[in-house]
Design a protein around this motif. Structure first.
Motif, PDB file in Angstrom:
ATOM      1  N   ASP A  68       3.366  54.314  15.758  1.00  0.00           N
ATOM      2  CA  ASP A  68       2.903  53.035  16.287  1.00  0.00           C
ATOM      3  C   ASP A  68       2.688  53.110  17.800  1.00  0.00           C
ATOM      4  N   VAL A  69       1.954  54.144  18.235  1.00  0.00           N
ATOM      5  CA  VAL A  69       1.652  54.346  19.651  1.00  0.00           C
ATOM      6  C   VAL A  69       0.179  54.721  19.830  1.00  0.00           C
ATOM      7  N   PHE A  70      -0.321  54.428  21.021  1.00  0.00           N
ATOM      8  CA  PHE A  70      -1.653  54.877  21.410  1.00  0.00           C
ATOM      9  C   PHE A  70      -1.505  56.172  22.196  1.00  0.00           C
ATOM     10  N   ILE A  71      -2.412  57.099  21.950  1.00  0.00           N
ATOM     11  CA  ILE A  71      -2.371  58.413  22.593  1.00  0.00           C
ATOM     12  C   ILE A  71      -3.676  58.624  23.358  1.00  0.00           C
ATOM     13  N   ALA A  72      -3.538  58.985  24.626  1.00  0.00           N
ATOM     14  CA  ALA A  72      -4.712  59.268  25.451  1.00  0.00           C
ATOM     15  C   ALA A  72      -5.427  60.496  24.908  1.00  0.00           C
ATOM     16  N   PRO A  73      -6.719  60.622  25.190  1.00  0.00           N
ATOM     17  CA  PRO A  73      -7.433  61.839  24.773  1.00  0.00           C
ATOM     18  C   PRO A  73      -6.816  63.073  25.431  1.00  0.00           C
ATOM     19  N   GLN A  74      -6.869  64.180  24.746  1.00  0.00           N
ATOM     20  CA  GLN A  74      -6.329  65.432  25.274  1.00  0.00           C
ATOM     21  C   GLN A  74      -7.124  65.829  26.518  1.00  0.00           C
ATOM     22  N   PRO A  75      -6.454  65.993  27.680  1.00  0.00           N
ATOM     23  CA  PRO A  75      -7.196  66.279  28.908  1.00  0.00           C
ATOM     24  C   PRO A  75      -7.788  67.678  28.961  1.00  0.00           C
ATOM     25  N   TYR A  76      -7.098  68.651  28.390  1.00  0.00           N
ATOM     26  CA  TYR A  76      -7.564  70.048  28.369  1.00  0.00           C
ATOM     27  C   TYR A  76      -7.139  70.675  27.052  1.00  0.00           C
ATOM     28  N   PRO A  77      -7.912  71.621  26.538  1.00  0.00           N
ATOM     29  CA  PRO A  77      -7.558  72.262  25.261  1.00  0.00           C
ATOM     30  C   PRO A  77      -6.176  72.929  25.256  1.00  0.00           C
ATOM     31  N   SER A  78      -5.727  73.410  26.400  1.00  0.00           N
ATOM     32  CA  SER A  78      -4.454  74.126  26.447  1.00  0.00           C
ATOM     33  C   SER A  78      -3.234  73.199  26.494  1.00  0.00           C
ATOM     34  N   TRP A  79      -3.435  71.921  26.724  1.00  0.00           N
ATOM     35  CA  TRP A  79      -2.316  70.991  26.844  1.00  0.00           C
ATOM     36  C   TRP A  79      -1.844  70.566  25.454  1.00  0.00           C
ATOM     37  N   SER A  80      -0.553  70.297  25.335  1.00  0.00           N
ATOM     38  CA  SER A  80       0.014  69.901  24.044  1.00  0.00           C
ATOM     39  C   SER A  80       0.740  68.563  24.168  1.00  0.00           C
ATOM     40  N   LEU A  81       0.830  67.891  23.050  1.00  0.00           N
ATOM     41  CA  LEU A  81       1.478  66.584  22.988  1.00  0.00           C
ATOM     42  C   LEU A  81       2.978  66.768  22.851  1.00  0.00           C
ATOM     43  N   ASP A  82       3.743  66.090  23.706  1.00  0.00           N
ATOM     44  CA  ASP A  82       5.199  66.221  23.622  1.00  0.00           C
ATOM     45  C   ASP A  82       5.790  65.155  22.698  1.00  0.00           C
ATOM     46  N   GLU A  83       7.102  65.138  22.584  1.00  0.00           N
ATOM     47  CA  GLU A  83       7.787  64.215  21.671  1.00  0.00           C
ATOM     48  C   GLU A  83       7.660  62.757  22.105  1.00  0.00           C
ATOM     49  N   ASN A  84       7.242  62.521  23.355  1.00  0.00           N
ATOM     50  CA  ASN A  84       7.032  61.161  23.857  1.00  0.00           C
ATOM     51  C   ASN A  84       5.562  60.742  23.801  1.00  0.00           C
ATOM     52  N   TYR A  85       4.729  61.560  23.165  1.00  0.00           N
ATOM     53  CA  TYR A  85       3.299  61.291  23.000  1.00  0.00           C
ATOM     54  C   TYR A  85       2.551  61.316  24.342  1.00  0.00           C
ATOM     55  N   ASP A  86       3.002  62.213  25.229  1.00  0.00           N
ATOM     56  CA  ASP A  86       2.330  62.468  26.501  1.00  0.00           C
ATOM     57  C   ASP A  86       1.817  63.898  26.489  1.00  0.00           C
ATOM     58  N   TRP A  87       0.636  64.126  27.073  1.00  0.00           N
ATOM     59  CA  TRP A  87       0.065  65.471  27.145  1.00  0.00           C
ATOM     60  C   TRP A  87       0.737  66.264  28.247  1.00  0.00           C
ATOM     61  N   GLN A  88       1.112  67.499  27.936  1.00  0.00           N
ATOM     62  CA  GLN A  88       1.793  68.370  28.890  1.00  0.00           C
ATOM     63  C   GLN A  88       1.018  69.671  29.067  1.00  0.00           C
ATOM     64  N   PRO A  89       0.939  70.139  30.318  1.00  0.00           N
ATOM     65  CA  PRO A  89       0.264  71.417  30.571  1.00  0.00           C
ATOM     66  C   PRO A  89       1.156  72.576  30.139  1.00  0.00           C
ATOM     67  N   PRO A  90       0.575  73.769  29.982  1.00  0.00           N
ATOM     68  CA  PRO A  90       1.382  74.929  29.600  1.00  0.00           C
ATOM     69  C   PRO A  90       2.466  75.269  30.631  1.00  0.00           C
ATOM     70  N   THR A  91       2.198  74.957  31.903  1.00  0.00           N
ATOM     71  CA  THR A  91       3.198  75.156  32.965  1.00  0.00           C
ATOM     72  C   THR A  91       3.293  73.867  33.770  1.00  0.00           C
ATOM     73  N   PRO A  92       4.491  73.494  34.180  1.00  0.00           N
ATOM     74  CA  PRO A  92       4.651  72.240  34.940  1.00  0.00           C
ATOM     75  C   PRO A  92       3.895  72.279  36.269  1.00  0.00           C
ATOM     76  N   ARG A  93       3.425  71.117  36.684  1.00  0.00           N
ATOM     77  CA  ARG A  93       2.763  70.993  37.980  1.00  0.00           C
ATOM     78  C   ARG A  93       3.797  71.159  39.084  1.00  0.00           C
ATOM     79  N   PRO A  94       3.465  71.904  40.141  1.00  0.00           N
ATOM     80  CA  PRO A  94       4.388  72.022  41.267  1.00  0.00           C
ATOM     81  C   PRO A  94       4.702  70.636  41.838  1.00  0.00           C
TER      82      PRO A  94
END
Length: 111
Positions: A68-94
């Motif tokens: 029961d959540v809305f999910i933003a479009p995937q910003p980049y093919p390499s990013w994955s959806l986390d358990e909170n339904y937020d897109w995460q990059p393969p490596t954290p942003r500095p």
């Protein structure tokens, strides 16, 4: 005043409207049912402050019926959806400075 989004058969938001508050019945129907009446769409309420369904839905967002959540479009093919339904990059942003994601190198580049 409340906001409602129309979902296509793939649970993708196709439009967002302003409507009546969800506590009001319209012609004896709850607001989601009323706004869907006579359309081929499913209607879900969305909220600017994120109090319901995680975040405000915009055109192109998807709706996960189970969570029961809305999910933003995937910003980049390499990013994955986390358990909170937020897109995460393969490596954290500095943490310091201004960075942008470079999909070609799968890395952060300082701006």
């Amino acid at each position: 005043m409340a906001h409602y989004c129309y979902l296509d058969d793939n649970n993708i938001v196709v439009t967002v409207i302003v409507g009546k508050d969800e506590t009001e019945l319209i012609e004896g129907l709850d607001t989601e049912t009323y706004y869907a009446k006579g359309t081929p769409y499913t209607v879900k309420r969305t909220s600017y402050n994120g109090n319901i369904r995680k975040r405000f839905a915009s055109i192109g967002f998807s709706y996960d019926r189970i969570a029961d959540v809305f999910i933003a479009p995937q910003p980049y093919p390499s990013w994955s959806l986390d358990e909170n339904y937020d897109w995460q990059p393969p490596t954290p942003r500095p943490e310091e400075g201004f960075w942008y994601w470079d999909e070609a190198t799968l890395s952060w580049v300082e701006a």
